[in-house]
Design a protein around this motif. Structure first.
Motif, PDB file in Angstrom:
ATOM      1  N   LEU A   1      -1.265  38.088   8.834  1.00 26.13           N
ATOM      2  CA  LEU A   1      -0.793  37.218   8.617  1.00 26.13           C
ATOM      3  C   LEU A   1      -1.449  36.292   7.443  1.00 26.13           C
ATOM      4  CD1 LEU A   1       1.663  35.579   9.233  1.00 26.13           C
ATOM      5  CD2 LEU A   1       0.793  34.229   9.981  1.00 26.13           C
TER       6      LEU A   1
ATOM      7  N   THR B   1       4.677  41.342   6.589  1.00 21.55           N
ATOM      8  CA  THR B   1       4.295  39.602   6.536  1.00 21.55           C
ATOM      9  C   THR B   1       5.843  39.383   5.598  1.00 21.55           C
ATOM     10  OG1 THR B   1       2.416  39.398   7.006  1.00 21.55           O
ATOM     11  CG2 THR B   1       3.605  37.212   5.655  1.00 21.55           C
TER      12      THR B   1
ATOM     13  N   ALA C   1       6.661  31.185   7.496  1.00 25.80           N
ATOM     14  CA  ALA C   1       5.310  30.976   7.502  1.00 25.80           C
ATOM     15  C   ALA C   1       4.730  29.535   7.440  1.00 25.80           C
ATOM     16  CB  ALA C   1       4.991  31.437   6.513  1.00 25.80           C
TER      17      ALA C   1
END
Length: 287
Positions: free
Chosen positions: A126, A183, A195
């Motif tokens: 991530l 992502t 996020a």
């Protein structure tokens, strides 16, 4: 090696303080002229209203310890807890970076991700995936690299992608591509604030797995399984079917088929003409 300090440079929200090895001042001046909005987008990506204190940006030449301590294929890195970004502009840029500006945004993202998560550990896939998006838009080149990684290798669990970042340069490039793909898919499916919401929950004390479920409504394992089900076919076959090599192969096959059809048609015409000649009635001029 002595570093030359420059005046601080601020975007609307981020303050960067450049320190430059002698001879690289022109590059730091070039970076200082970057559009502040491109830096602010990184801040918004990770969800920080207040990005915190100044970030040192060190442009180091190859004689510095900052350069000697990094693998030769690394063109930049971040020391997140120290709020330091190190750029090595004398090195040839390689994937996922296309310019020094992209390297700066990528490494700046690592510092801001750490701040947004309250310095709690963020999974490498991530962290790098967000930094890739911060560095540049996800595009055809990234999708092509994902396709090649899947054609040449099997699907890789996220935990294995994290491990690949510690392997050879070619495996690191695959890791970047796969982390970026997952992502990017995550933000597309759950929204651009995904996020930011994840990192905010982590900063408040949530474990990553718990924060991920609260934000997305599913576990990391479920999201990972869904990603591979949807993207394996797409990334394995669509780029292959639309590649220039495949296109020319298709054109060649079509040409060969057309040639065979033409030969078959000519043969039938010759056979028909021959039959007409054999059964034709003699005319006035016949001997």
């Amino acid at each position: 090696m002595v570093l030359c300090g420059l005046a601080p440079v601020e975007s609307a929200t981020v303050e960067l303080r450049y320190e430059t090895s002698p001879g690289l001042e022109g590059l730091s001046e070039q970076l200082a002229e970057m559009d502040p909005e491109s830096l602010d987008r990184v801040v918004r990506l990770v969800g920080l209203e207040n990005p915190g204190g100044p970030i040192r940006v060190v442009l180091a030449d190859e004689r510095t310890e900052a350069a000697r301590s990094a693998p030769r294929w690394v063109s930049g890195y971040a020391l997140s807890r120290e709020s330091v970004v190190v750029l090595l502009p004398e090195r040839i840029l390689s994937y996922p970076h296309g310019s020094l500006e992209e390297v700066l945004r990528h490494e700046l993202a690592h510092v801001l991700i750490a701040r947004a998560a309250g310095q709690r550990p963020v999974p490498r896939w991530l962290n790098e995936g967000l930094a890739m998006i911060a560095g540049s838009a996800w595009g055809f080149g990234d999708r092509s690299r994902v396709a090649m990684a899947l054609i040449l290798n099997r699907e890789r669990p996220l935990a294995e992608i994290d491990r690949l970042f510690r392997e050879s340069p070619s495996e690191v490039k695959d890791a970047y591509a796969l982390a970026g793909a997952f992502t990017h898919d995550l933000l597309q499916r759950h929204g651009p604030d995904t996020a930011a919401d994840l990192l905010e929950l982590m900063s408040s004390g949530r474990a990553f797995g718990q924060a991920f479920r609260e934000v997305t409504g599913r576990s990391v394992a479920e999201a990972e399984s869904s990603f591979w089900r949807r993207y394996s076919i797409w990334y394995r076959w669509v780029p292959l079917l639309t590649s220039s090599t495949t296109l020319w192969m298709a054109i060649t096959v079509l040409a060969l088929l057309a040639f065979r059809r033409r030969r078959a048609r000519d043969r039938l015409l010759r056979e028909r003409w021959l039959a007409e000649e054999l059964f034709e009635e003699p005319g006035e001029g016949a001997q």
